[in-house]
Design a protein around this motif. Structure first.
Motif, PDB file in Angstrom:
ATOM      1  N   LEU A  16       0.757  -1.054  -0.038  1.00 41.80           N
ATOM      2  CA  LEU A  16      -0.334   0.477   0.071  1.00 41.80           C
ATOM      3  C   LEU A  16       0.978   1.214   0.417  1.00 41.80           C
ATOM      4  CD1 LEU A  16      -2.894  -0.830   2.026  1.00 41.80           C
ATOM      5  CD2 LEU A  16      -3.082  -1.036   0.146  1.00 41.80           C
ATOM      6  N   GLY A  17       1.845   1.413   0.250  1.00 41.03           N
ATOM      7  CA  GLY A  17       3.234   2.456   0.579  1.00 41.03           C
ATOM      8  C   GLY A  17       3.223   2.639  -1.025  1.00 41.03           C
ATOM      9  N   CYS A  18       3.697   1.736  -1.495  1.00 37.52           N
ATOM     10  CA  CYS A  18       4.407   1.507  -3.104  1.00 37.52           C
ATOM     11  C   CYS A  18       3.543   2.403  -3.726  1.00 37.52           C
ATOM     12  CB  CYS A  18       4.917   0.862  -3.309  1.00 37.52           C
ATOM     13  SG  CYS A  18       6.442  -0.191  -2.152  1.00 37.52           S
ATOM     14  N   ALA A  19       1.911   1.719  -3.603  1.00 36.48           N
ATOM     15  CA  ALA A  19       1.320   2.198  -4.732  1.00 36.48           C
ATOM     16  C   ALA A  19       0.984   3.734  -4.324  1.00 36.48           C
ATOM     17  CB  ALA A  19      -0.545   1.348  -4.094  1.00 36.48           C
ATOM     18  N   LEU A  20       1.190   4.135  -2.928  1.00 37.80           N
ATOM     19  CA  LEU A  20       0.794   5.731  -3.241  1.00 37.80           C
ATOM     20  C   LEU A  20       1.779   6.236  -2.887  1.00 37.80           C
ATOM     21  CD1 LEU A  20      -0.972   8.035  -0.730  1.00 37.80           C
ATOM     22  CD2 LEU A  20       0.314   7.080   0.285  1.00 37.80           C
ATOM     23  N   LYS A  21       2.969   5.887  -2.791  1.00 41.00           N
ATOM     24  CA  LYS A  21       4.051   6.332  -3.989  1.00 41.00           C
ATOM     25  C   LYS A  21       4.352   7.258  -5.420  1.00 41.00           C
ATOM     26  CE  LYS A  21       8.472   3.917  -4.441  1.00 41.00           C
ATOM     27  NZ  LYS A  21       8.746   3.915  -4.374  1.00 41.00           N
ATOM     28  N   TYR A  22       3.478   5.783  -6.054  1.00 41.79           N
ATOM     29  CA  TYR A  22       3.976   5.749  -7.209  1.00 41.79           C
ATOM     30  C   TYR A  22       2.423   6.593  -7.796  1.00 41.79           C
ATOM     31  CZ  TYR A  22       7.253   3.184  -7.769  1.00 41.79           C
ATOM     32  OH  TYR A  22       8.647   2.118  -7.603  1.00 41.79           O
ATOM     33  N   ILE A  23       1.065   6.901  -7.081  1.00 44.20           N
ATOM     34  CA  ILE A  23       0.102   8.053  -7.078  1.00 44.20           C
ATOM     35  C   ILE A  23       0.151   9.267  -7.162  1.00 44.20           C
ATOM     36  CG2 ILE A  23      -2.376   8.616  -6.847  1.00 44.20           C
ATOM     37  CD1 ILE A  23      -2.498   5.404  -5.629  1.00 44.20           C
ATOM     38  N   VAL A  24       1.074   9.683  -6.510  1.00 41.73           N
ATOM     39  CA  VAL A  24       1.938  10.696  -5.569  1.00 41.73           C
ATOM     40  C   VAL A  24       2.646  11.148  -6.226  1.00 41.73           C
ATOM     41  CG1 VAL A  24       3.082  12.154  -4.025  1.00 41.73           C
ATOM     42  CG2 VAL A  24       0.750   9.993  -2.986  1.00 41.73           C
TER      43      VAL A  24
END
Length: 85
Positions: A16-24
Motif C-alpha cells: 500500500l505504501g508503494c502504491a501511494l508513492k507511485y500515485i503521488v
C-alpha cells in the motif's frame, strides 16, 4: 507532509505504501502512465494477498502469496538467478 511520513503515520504496509508513492508522484517524474501502472501492480498484489488470506481455511491469515511459489523442478541456484524485482 512527505509521502513516506504519511505512509509511516498511517501504518501502511509495503504494498500500500508503494502504491501511494507511485500515485503521488504520477505526472511529476518520468512517465505518468508508468507510475500509474506500478501503483496498480502494487494494489493488485495487495488485493491478491488479501483474497488469499481470507480464503485461508484455518483462518490464520499470513499465507504465502502465489507469486512466491517456485516450480518444484527448479533448483535453488536457478531461483536466485531468476529473481526479478
Amino acid at each position: 507532509m512527505e509521502t513516506w511520513d504519511f505512509i509511516r503515520d498511517q501504518g501502511l504496509n509495503y504494498h500500500l505504501g508503494c502504491a501511494l508513492k507511485y500515485i503521488v508522484r504520477a505526472g511529476h517524474k518520468d512517465s505518468k502512465e508508468q507510475d500509474l501502472k506500478k501503483a496498480i501492480h502494487y494494489l493488485q498484489n495487495e488485493l491478491d494477498n488479501t483474497l488469499l488470506e481470507s480464503s485461508d481455511s484455518n483462518g490464520s491469515g499470513g499465507g504465502v502469496p502465489l507469486s512466491v511459489y517456485v516450480d518444484e523442478g527448479e533448483d535453488r541456484k536457478g531461483r536466485a538467478e531468476s529473481f526479478d524485482r
